[in-house]
Write an enzyme that holds these catalytic residues in place. Structure first.
Site, PDB file in Angstrom:
ATOM      1  N   SER A 101       0.711  -1.249   0.177  1.00 43.29           N
ATOM      2  CA  SER A 101      -0.106   0.021   0.344  1.00 43.29           C
ATOM      3  C   SER A 101       0.937   1.276   0.151  1.00 43.29           C
ATOM      4  CB  SER A 101      -1.095  -0.136   1.115  1.00 43.29           C
ATOM      5  OG  SER A 101      -0.224  -0.131   2.505  1.00 43.29           O
TER       6      SER A 101
ATOM      7  N   ASP B 186      -1.295   6.332  12.019  1.00 44.61           N
ATOM      8  CA  ASP B 186      -0.656   5.536  10.854  1.00 44.61           C
ATOM      9  C   ASP B 186       0.708   6.338  10.503  1.00 44.61           C
ATOM     10  OD1 ASP B 186       0.402   5.014   8.362  1.00 44.61           O
ATOM     11  OD2 ASP B 186      -1.345   5.264   7.483  1.00 44.61           O
TER      12      ASP B 186
ATOM     13  N   HIS C  43       2.499   5.002   6.141  1.00 46.01           N
ATOM     14  CA  HIS C  43       2.107   5.835   5.010  1.00 46.01           C
ATOM     15  C   HIS C  43       2.410   7.431   5.262  1.00 46.01           C
ATOM     16  CE1 HIS C  43      -0.409   2.072   5.014  1.00 46.01           C
ATOM     17  NE2 HIS C  43      -0.144   1.982   3.716  1.00 46.01           N
TER      18      HIS C  43
END
Length: 421
Positions: free
Chosen positions: A142, A389, A392
């Protein structure tokens, strides 16, 4: 939750018009029309197909050989990013830090400065001309898809893609395809976080830390079936390898990582990581119809502080690391060196077939940017809740530099091709 948007001053300067003598005007027009295309930072509309101007890169061959664009430092960039969360509609909630209340904007006002040269700004028109009639795939996890969404936004001032995923796959969540009609350019994301075949192996079902089986000498058929048609492939993988894993080769269980099972050899995380990239590169080299340029984007570090990712760790810094703060965990460099060694071997083999394998050397550059992650200012793709997070990257944010590197390396590839002719 209240949405936040940012307003940044436009780039560029005002100019005034004066009356000049005809001869001087003619000379001036000739001068300005000869400026290389890559110096034009923003373009407003698609241009007809044209020769890519990379003349400035070829003026001084010694400077090109000397300059390492991956060696440098982050410097203040008051002009800010190419786009905002208001001007780019394709930012997903997971990366949309400003929408979900991030209060600071300084993390968007830094730019990478190589020590020995200037890195050209990203030029959307030039990129699209370079890929006219071609295709590009982001293969891996991702974070690779994060880079693809950055590219969407960098191109958004010039062209918008059509989602054509359903024409390629029934799984439009993990395999997405986008088409830029004005340029006949296809951009795809092929989800394969391990790159090799993987299966759930936990009797209690799948979870964030459940057991999985990897078949290290079998490339994931999810991508091998369509990869041959792509002109550019950007590969990335990393954080999924920290899971508990059973490792198989030649149909046999050879060991495990984080499993602590009696009579099964315990193997380090680096073993599975190395074999996954080795199998991926060897698969590409074995595909007779594959003619693409393969980029390996090196390991992207996480920056969890105060606790692990699953125990409340966060990443709330608002500035890049200083030199005194830059010491990193050893595992980051082990992952990085593993990738470098495997892509070097692939590059040597690729020369025999005329295939290019290129390193996008971003690991140390991104280690310096603990301020660039969403932390709690991003929303999970699967759950309507806020998560910390620190893997990312916010959009806009430091990840945009990856596509500046990508465009630069693509142009260098074109130039080297011309020099060989």
């Amino acid at each position: 939750m209240k949405s936040h948007a940012i307003e940044l001053p436009p780039n560029g300067k005002n100019t005034s018009q004066n009356s000049f003598k005809r001869l001087f005007l003619t000379v001036t027009l000739i001068f300005f029309t000869s400026i290389p295309l890559y110096l034009i930072r923003k373009s407003q509309s698609p241009l007809p197909s044209q020769e890519i101007d990379i003349s400035s890169l070829s003026k001084n061959r010694e400077v090109r050989k000397k300059c390492d664009i991956f060696k440098g430092k982050w410097v203040p960039h008051p002009e800010g990013p190419y786009y905002t969360n208001e001007t780019c509609p394709l930012i997903i909630d997971q990366h949309n830090c400003m929408k979900f209340g991030r209060p600071d904007t300084e993390f968007m006002r830094w730019r990478w400065k190589p020590d020995e040269c200037e890195l050209p700004y990203f030029d959307a028109v030039q990129f699209l001309e370079l890929v006219r009639g071609k295709s590009m795939a982001f293969l891996g996890d991702s974070v690779g898809k994060n880079q693809m969404h950055s590219l969407f936004c960098l191109l958004s001032s010039v062209a918008s893609p059509e989602d054509v995923s359903s024409k390629y796959s029934s799984d439009t969540t993990y395999f997405t395809h986008w088409f830029y009609a004005d340029y006949n350019f296809t951009l795809a994301s092929l989800w394969s976080p391990f790159l090799v075949t993987s299966k759930d192996a936990d009797l209690n079902g799948y979870s964030s830390d459940s057991y999985m089986s990897l078949y290290l000498d079998e490339a994931d058929k999810g991508w091998t079936g369509e990869i041959e048609g792509y002109d550019y492939v950007i590969i990335s993988a990393g954080h999924w390898f920290f899971r508990p894993l059973y490792l198989h080769q030649k149909g046999q269980l050879v060991g495990c990582h984080k499993c602590s099972v009696k009579n099964i050899t315990s193997l380090s995380v680096y073993h599975g990581y190395r074999m996954a990239f080795r199998t991926t590169f060897r698969t590409l080299l074995s595909l007779k119809s594959y003619k693409g340029v393969t980029f390996l984007r090196t390991f992207s570090p996480a920056h969890f502080e105060n606790a692990d990712w699953d125990k409340g760790g966060n990443c709330l810094r608002t500035r890049p690391f200083t030199n005194q703060e830059r010491k990193s965990d050893d595992y980051i460099w082990e992952f990085y060196l593993t990738q470098v060694e495997e892509v070097r071997a692939a590059k040597d083999e690729g020369r025999k077939r005329g295939l290019q394998f290129v390193l996008l050397n971003t690991t140390e550059i991104m280690w310096l940017r603990p301020d660039g992650h969403p932390s709690q200012f991003g929303h999970s793709r699967r759950r309507n809740e806020t998560v910390n997070d620190c893997v990312h990257w916010c959009l806009p944010g430091p990840i945009d530099i990856w596509n500046e590197f990508l465009l630069y390396m693509m142009k260098m590839g074109v130039l080297k091709g011309r020099e060989r002719k």
